[in-house]
Structure formats: structure tokens, C-alpha cells
Design an enzyme around this catalytic site. Sequence first.
Site, PDB file in Angstrom:
ATOM      1  N   ASN A  44      54.292   3.599 -19.910  1.00 21.88           N
ATOM      2  CA  ASN A  44      54.328   5.026 -19.632  1.00 21.88           C
ATOM      3  C   ASN A  44      55.680   5.688 -19.866  1.00 21.88           C
ATOM      4  O   ASN A  44      55.816   6.876 -19.667  1.00 21.88           O
ATOM      5  CB  ASN A  44      53.904   5.270 -18.181  1.00 21.88           C
ATOM      6  CG  ASN A  44      52.409   5.052 -18.021  1.00 21.88           C
ATOM      7  OD1 ASN A  44      51.675   5.037 -19.002  1.00 21.88           O
ATOM      8  ND2 ASN A  44      51.984   4.892 -16.796  1.00 21.88           N
TER       9      ASN A  44
ATOM     10  N   HIS B  88      45.895   8.624 -19.092  1.00 22.23           N
ATOM     11  CA  HIS B  88      46.581   7.598 -18.296  1.00 22.23           C
ATOM     12  C   HIS B  88      46.275   7.745 -16.805  1.00 22.23           C
ATOM     13  O   HIS B  88      46.113   6.762 -16.094  1.00 22.23           O
ATOM     14  CB  HIS B  88      48.093   7.645 -18.533  1.00 22.23           C
ATOM     15  CG  HIS B  88      48.497   6.977 -19.816  1.00 22.23           C
ATOM     16  ND1 HIS B  88      49.681   6.312 -19.971  1.00 22.23           N
ATOM     17  CD2 HIS B  88      47.858   6.855 -21.007  1.00 22.23           C
ATOM     18  CE1 HIS B  88      49.752   5.813 -21.199  1.00 22.23           C
ATOM     19  NE2 HIS B  88      48.665   6.138 -21.845  1.00 22.23           N
TER      20      HIS B  88
ATOM     21  N   HIS C  21      43.717  10.448 -30.884  1.00 28.54           N
ATOM     22  CA  HIS C  21      44.900  10.199 -31.706  1.00 28.54           C
ATOM     23  C   HIS C  21      44.977  11.120 -32.915  1.00 28.54           C
ATOM     24  O   HIS C  21      45.811  10.922 -33.784  1.00 28.54           O
ATOM     25  CB  HIS C  21      44.968   8.720 -32.102  1.00 28.54           C
ATOM     26  CG  HIS C  21      45.338   7.830 -30.945  1.00 28.54           C
ATOM     27  ND1 HIS C  21      45.275   6.462 -30.980  1.00 28.54           N
ATOM     28  CD2 HIS C  21      45.780   8.138 -29.694  1.00 28.54           C
ATOM     29  CE1 HIS C  21      45.667   5.968 -29.812  1.00 28.54           C
ATOM     30  NE2 HIS C  21      45.970   6.961 -29.011  1.00 28.54           N
TER      31      HIS C  21
ATOM     32  N   ARG D  25      47.201  13.001 -23.235  1.00 27.22           N
ATOM     33  CA  ARG D  25      47.459  11.590 -22.929  1.00 27.22           C
ATOM     34  C   ARG D  25      47.752  11.379 -21.439  1.00 27.22           C
ATOM     35  O   ARG D  25      47.348  10.371 -20.858  1.00 27.22           O
ATOM     36  CB  ARG D  25      48.636  11.098 -23.775  1.00 27.22           C
ATOM     37  CG  ARG D  25      48.902   9.612 -23.636  1.00 27.22           C
ATOM     38  CD  ARG D  25      49.873   9.118 -24.696  1.00 27.22           C
ATOM     39  NE  ARG D  25      50.170   7.703 -24.532  1.00 27.22           N
ATOM     40  CZ  ARG D  25      51.411   7.219 -24.368  1.00 27.22           C
ATOM     41  NH1 ARG D  25      52.454   8.044 -24.346  1.00 27.22           N
ATOM     42  NH2 ARG D  25      51.604   5.933 -24.238  1.00 27.22           N
TER      43      ARG D  25
HETATM   44  C1  HEM Z   1      42.030   2.982 -27.281  1.00 26.57           C
HETATM   45  C2  HEM Z   1      43.106   2.634 -26.624  1.00 26.57           C
HETATM   46  C3  HEM Z   1      44.396   3.397 -26.731  1.00 26.57           C
HETATM   47  C4  HEM Z   1      45.602   2.855 -27.032  1.00 26.57           C
HETATM   48  C5  HEM Z   1      45.903   1.394 -27.291  1.00 26.57           C
HETATM   49  C6  HEM Z   1      46.559   3.937 -27.057  1.00 26.57           C
HETATM   50  C7  HEM Z   1      47.910   3.778 -27.304  1.00 26.57           C
HETATM   51  C8  HEM Z   1      48.783   4.830 -27.513  1.00 26.57           C
HETATM   52  C9  HEM Z   1      50.174   4.672 -27.826  1.00 26.57           C
HETATM   53  C10 HEM Z   1      50.912   3.344 -27.906  1.00 26.57           C
HETATM   54  C11 HEM Z   1      50.689   5.903 -28.036  1.00 26.57           C
HETATM   55  C12 HEM Z   1      52.116   6.250 -28.484  1.00 26.57           C
HETATM   56  C13 HEM Z   1      52.981   6.743 -27.362  1.00 26.57           C
HETATM   57  C14 HEM Z   1      54.360   7.070 -27.840  1.00 26.57           C
HETATM   58  O1  HEM Z   1      54.918   6.335 -28.655  1.00 26.57           O
HETATM   59  O2  HEM Z   1      54.911   8.084 -27.405  1.00 26.57           O
HETATM   60  C15 HEM Z   1      49.610   6.836 -27.851  1.00 26.57           C
HETATM   61  C16 HEM Z   1      49.733   8.177 -27.980  1.00 26.57           C
HETATM   62  C17 HEM Z   1      48.729   9.069 -27.693  1.00 26.57           C
HETATM   63  N1  HEM Z   1      47.494   8.763 -27.196  1.00 26.57           N
HETATM   64 FE1  HEM Z   1      46.681   6.940 -27.057  1.00 26.57          FE
HETATM   65  N2  HEM Z   1      45.912   5.103 -26.786  1.00 26.57           N
HETATM   66  C18 HEM Z   1      44.587   4.825 -26.562  1.00 26.57           C
HETATM   67  C19 HEM Z   1      43.600   5.719 -26.207  1.00 26.57           C
HETATM   68  C20 HEM Z   1      43.810   7.062 -26.049  1.00 26.57           C
HETATM   69  C21 HEM Z   1      42.854   7.986 -25.486  1.00 26.57           C
HETATM   70  C22 HEM Z   1      41.499   7.605 -24.901  1.00 26.57           C
HETATM   71  C23 HEM Z   1      43.405   9.219 -25.545  1.00 26.57           C
HETATM   72  C24 HEM Z   1      42.852  10.533 -25.090  1.00 26.57           C
HETATM   73  C25 HEM Z   1      41.602  10.866 -25.179  1.00 26.57           C
HETATM   74  C26 HEM Z   1      44.714   9.064 -26.171  1.00 26.57           C
HETATM   75  C27 HEM Z   1      45.562  10.098 -26.469  1.00 26.57           C
HETATM   76  C28 HEM Z   1      46.818   9.938 -27.001  1.00 26.57           C
HETATM   77  C29 HEM Z   1      47.642  11.053 -27.444  1.00 26.57           C
HETATM   78  C30 HEM Z   1      47.239  12.510 -27.454  1.00 26.57           C
HETATM   79  C31 HEM Z   1      48.856  10.502 -27.870  1.00 26.57           C
HETATM   80  C32 HEM Z   1      50.079  11.253 -28.401  1.00 26.57           C
HETATM   81  C33 HEM Z   1      51.039  11.517 -27.278  1.00 26.57           C
HETATM   82  C34 HEM Z   1      52.283  12.257 -27.717  1.00 26.57           C
HETATM   83  O3  HEM Z   1      52.230  13.052 -28.651  1.00 26.57           O
HETATM   84  O4  HEM Z   1      53.324  12.057 -27.076  1.00 26.57           O
HETATM   85  N3  HEM Z   1      44.928   7.744 -26.437  1.00 26.57           N
HETATM   86  N4  HEM Z   1      48.466   6.151 -27.526  1.00 26.57           N
HETATM   87  C1  LIG Z   2      60.152   1.912 -24.640  1.00 21.50           C
HETATM   88  C2  LIG Z   2      59.170   1.018 -24.011  1.00 21.50           C
HETATM   89  O1  LIG Z   2      59.464   0.311 -23.068  1.00 21.50           O
HETATM   90  N1  LIG Z   2      57.979   1.027 -24.536  1.00 21.50           N
HETATM   91  C3  LIG Z   2      56.888   0.239 -24.024  1.00 21.50           C
HETATM   92  C4  LIG Z   2      55.718   1.175 -23.826  1.00 21.50           C
HETATM   93  O2  LIG Z   2      54.556   0.505 -23.580  1.00 21.50           O
HETATM   94  C5  LIG Z   2      54.185  -0.446 -24.554  1.00 21.50           C
HETATM   95  C6  LIG Z   2      52.838  -0.973 -24.183  1.00 21.50           C
HETATM   96  O3  LIG Z   2      51.922   0.059 -24.213  1.00 21.50           O
HETATM   97  C7  LIG Z   2      55.264  -1.529 -24.604  1.00 21.50           C
HETATM   98  O4  LIG Z   2      54.928  -2.500 -25.568  1.00 21.50           O
HETATM   99  C8  LIG Z   2      56.571  -0.896 -24.972  1.00 21.50           C
HETATM  100  O5  LIG Z   2      57.602  -1.828 -24.957  1.00 21.50           O
END
Ligand code: HEM
Ligand SMILES: CC(=O)N[C@H]1CO[C@H](CO)[C@@H](O)[C@@H]1O
Length: 374
Positions: free
Chosen positions: A139, A79, A236, A75
Site C-alpha cells: 500500500n 484495497h 487497470h 484503487r
Molecule cells: C487482479 C488483481 C490486482 C492486482 C495484482 C493489482 C495490482 C496493482 C498494482 C501493483 C498497481 C500499481 C501501484 C503503483 O505502482 O502505484 C495497481 C494499480 C492500480 N490498480 Fe490494481 N491490482 C489488481 C486489481 C485491481 C482492481 C480490482 C482494481 C479496481 C477495480 C484496481 C485498480 C487499480 C488502479 C486504478 C490502479 C492505478 C493507481 C494509480 O494510478 O496510482 N486494481 N494495481
Molecule cells: C515500494 C514498495 O515497497 N513497494 C511494494 C508494494 O507492494 C508490492 C506488492 O504488491 C511489493 O512487491 C513492493 O515491494
Amino acid sequence: MNNMAWSSLMSRIRSRTMSALMMVLLVSVGGAMAAGGQLEMDFYSNTCPHVEAIVRDEMVKILKEAPSLAGPLLRLHFHDCFVRVHTLLFRVPSLYSRLIIMHLEMNEYRIKKLFQGCDGSVLLDSTPTNTAEKDATPNLTLRGFGSVQRIKDRLEQACPGTVSCADILALMARDAVVLANGPSWPVSLGRRDGRVSMANETTQLPPPTANFTRLVQMFGAKGLDIKDLVVLSGGHTLGTAHCNLFSDRLYNFTGANNDADVDPALDAAYLARLKSRCRSLADNTTLNEMDPGSFLSFDASYYRLVAKRRGLFHSDSQLLANPVTRAYVQRQATGRFVHEFFSDFAQSMVKMSTVDVLTGAQGEIRNKCYLVNN
Ligand code: HEM
Ligand SMILES: CC(=O)N[C@H]1CO[C@H](CO)[C@@H](O)[C@@H]1O
Ligand SMILES: *[C@@H]1O[C@H](CO)[C@@H](O)[C@H](O)[C@H]1NC(C)=O
Ligand SMILES: *[C@@H]1O[C@H](CO)[C@@H](O)[C@H](O)[C@H]1NC(C)=O
Ligand SMILES: *[C@@H]1O[C@H](CO)[C@@H](O)[C@H](O)[C@H]1NC(C)=O
Ligand SMILES: *[C@@H]1O[C@H](CO)[C@@H](O)[C@H](O)[C@H]1NC(C)=O
């Protein structure tokens, strides 16, 4: 000097200034282009021949100590590549009143066009005068920064001042996927590190609430198409997410803020299960596996979930809203075309990680991944 002579002199100076200015601008633009090199597979073959082996070796150790870092490291790279700073900087020369032309300081004229793709900007710390991407809301949930610096430190020992943090991150993301049993892909190298990281630019990242139109638009802005969107969303399959990033789907989908205000695109049984884990809209600490049961392994099961309306984010569910992405999801949901997903993912990663990067003499090779040089 009479008026006529004066104004004719001035107009000569003005026109010479203009043409000198044009010349300098043209030269600088040409220079900037010449300074921009290309990414190459063997970019460090002379300067740091073991770079890939060193990153790989360290990644094996890092993931052995903390297997859950594979997702965060993938991720981080995503980013890094998605947040681009677009600026056009002109530096005006110092103007010494009468001797304008003679004092044209060539080096003072710079036309700098920064389209920074993956440039390590995500790694920079905020400073007293600048809030970095790292500290912008989308982030705050990023992890893995320490591991990047750990690898940077090892590379600084092996080949000081040579390998950019942006390249390190690209290699780490690839190795994270490989070590999680996913596909491999060739990472061409030679990215340079940017010197700018701006919190406000993270609005270029798609939010988890995004609808299909918005996702297509945000990917399109990075030169990525619908296929890249459905394929890269497969990332994901790894990792976890905090409740508050999707709890609007459970309690406040339309803003009514009550127990019945749920996202109709979410499977009812899954909804109940998520509600039992995420008890309120305020919960910003509970983690949820995005691909429950196999969140440490890279596979195609993400698509099986999405097809069953069990994607965690609204953005995941939106892949069913379009015939092309829906067909892809359904095909992968059968589990019979994993090799296809692997090769698609590899291709889209190469695309994402090479668009608009800094190369050649642009940017710098940072000494510490979290700080710009002096
Ligand atoms: C399509 C649009 C995307 C959205 C809206 C999105 C959104 C998110 C969000 C909100 C999280 C949760 C973060 C957290 O709560 O810690 C997440 C996690 C993650 N995303 Fe995405 N993402 C997108 C695309 C991608 C892409 C393109 C990749 C990589 C190729 C990716 C890889 C990941 C990974 C691996 C996690 C897990 C991170 C962790 O374990 O801490 N995402 N994503
Ligand atoms: C904890 C925090 O501020 N989370 C934010 C992370 O980013 C998302 C948008 O991708 C916000 O909606 C959250 O509030
Ligand atoms: C972010 O802030 C910088 C400097 O204040 C500005 O130049 C830039 O346009 C802003 N970017 C966005 C997306 O608002
Ligand atoms: C998608 O979201 C955008 C805002 O992000 C909104 O303007 C648009 O109306 C939405 N489209 C649909 C079809 O809901
Ligand atoms: C519920 O959603 C609305 C609209 O999106 C929002 O304005 C409000 O702040 C949310 N309520 C809570 C408690 O988060
Ligand atoms: C979580 O929410 C609490 C209370 O609203 C807040 O103080 C804290 O900063 C939040 N944590 C994160 C990581 O955003």
C-alpha cells in the site's frame, strides 16, 4: 458444610454459570445480528440528504485540479474492500469468587465478530503501537488520502457525525469512474467505519506477480468469482504503476537476474519499450501509464493491451491463461462490446463494495477518516 454439600453446590453453580454464560452468548449473538442493519440506497435521506451531490461536486473539483487522482481513488476503495480483519473477541467477565452468578456483568460479555469489508480501514494512520494497512508494503503506493479527508470535512459541515468514511470512499470511487467517462452504478449506503487496521492483513491483496490460480483463490476469498476477476482487472484502464512492481518481468523473472531473464508472457516490442523506461530492478520512482495513451479515461482498451500481451503486470497477463477469462479479454479487445464491459464492471463493483461490510450499530462513524474516534 461437608464435602458432599460443597461439591453439589459447586456443581450447581457451575451448571448455572454455564447456562447463564450460554444465555448471555446467545443474547449477544442475537444482539449483534439485530444491530447489523442493511445497506440502503436512501440511507442518509433524512440525516444527510445531499450527500451524493456534495461528494460529486467535490469530486469534480478534485479531478479538475488533479485528473490523475481518478485511478488512485478507485484503487483506494478496492484495497479498502479487499483487506478484511477477521477477529473473534471474547471478553471474559470479571469473576468475583463466590458471587459468580450475581456479579455476571451482562455488558462485559461481548461476542464480536468482525468481518470487515469496505470499512475505511485503509484510511487509518499508523499509531505508536500499531502499523496500519496504509504503511504495509503493497500500500505504500496508494494516493488520494487528502481528497477523502477534504470531502469528509465538507460532509462534517453539512451533516456532522453522520456519513462514514467507508461510504465516502465508495461514492468517490464511483464518481471517479463516472468522471473518467466510465459507467455509473448505484451505491447503497450505511457502511460503518472499522476501528482496526493491520498492516499484516494486506497479504490478502493479490500481488502483481500472482498467477491465475492465486488470483482466483484470492478473489474467491472475498466472494468474487472468475468473471469478477476479469471484469474488475479492467480497472487497470486507469492510472499508473511504479517500475519496481513489474520490473521482475524485465530483468529477473526466474531469479537469474540478467538481461535475458524476462517474462515470456510479455510481448517483445512492449518489453523493449518498458526496459527503456525502467532501467533497473531498483527503480521505484518512474511511473508508467497502465493503459498508455488513455490512462485518464475509463474504457475497454485495457483488454486490447492484454490480448496483445501488453498487460503491465504478470497478473494482467494471467487473464490469458484460462479459457473463460481469455474469451472475455478477446471479446472486449474487439472494442465492439464496451457497453457490456461497462455494465459488468458496474455489477462487479456493487458486489465488491457490499460484501461483509459493517452496518447498524457495528463500528462507528469516524470524525476524521485517518483516526479512530477517541
Ligand atoms: C487482479 C488483481 C490486482 C492486482 C495484482 C493489482 C495490482 C496493482 C498494482 C501493483 C498497481 C500499481 C501501484 C503503483 O505502482 O502505484 C495497481 C494499480 C492500480 N490498480 Fe490494481 N491490482 C489488481 C486489481 C485491481 C482492481 C480490482 C482494481 C479496481 C477495480 C484496481 C485498480 C487499480 C488502479 C486504478 C490502479 C492505478 C493507481 C494509480 O494510478 O496510482 N486494481 N494495481
Ligand atoms: C515500494 C514498495 O515497497 N513497494 C511494494 C508494494 O507492494 C508490492 C506488492 O504488491 C511489493 O512487491 C513492493 O515491494
Ligand atoms: C495480524 O496480526 C494480528 C495481531 O497480531 C493477528 O491476530 C492476525 O492473525 C494477523 N493476521 C495475519 C494475516 O497474519
Ligand atoms: C501459482 O502460484 C502459487 C503461489 O502463489 C504456487 O504455489 C503455484 O504452484 C503456482 N501455480 C502455477 C500453475 O504455476
Ligand atoms: C531476483 O529474483 C529472486 C527470486 O525471485 C529474488 O530472490 C532476488 O532478490 C531478485 N533480485 C533482485 C536484485 O531483486
Ligand atoms: C526506493 O528505493 C530507495 C533505495 O532502495 C529507498 O530508500 C526508498 O525508500 C524506496 N522508496 C519507496 C517509496 O519505497
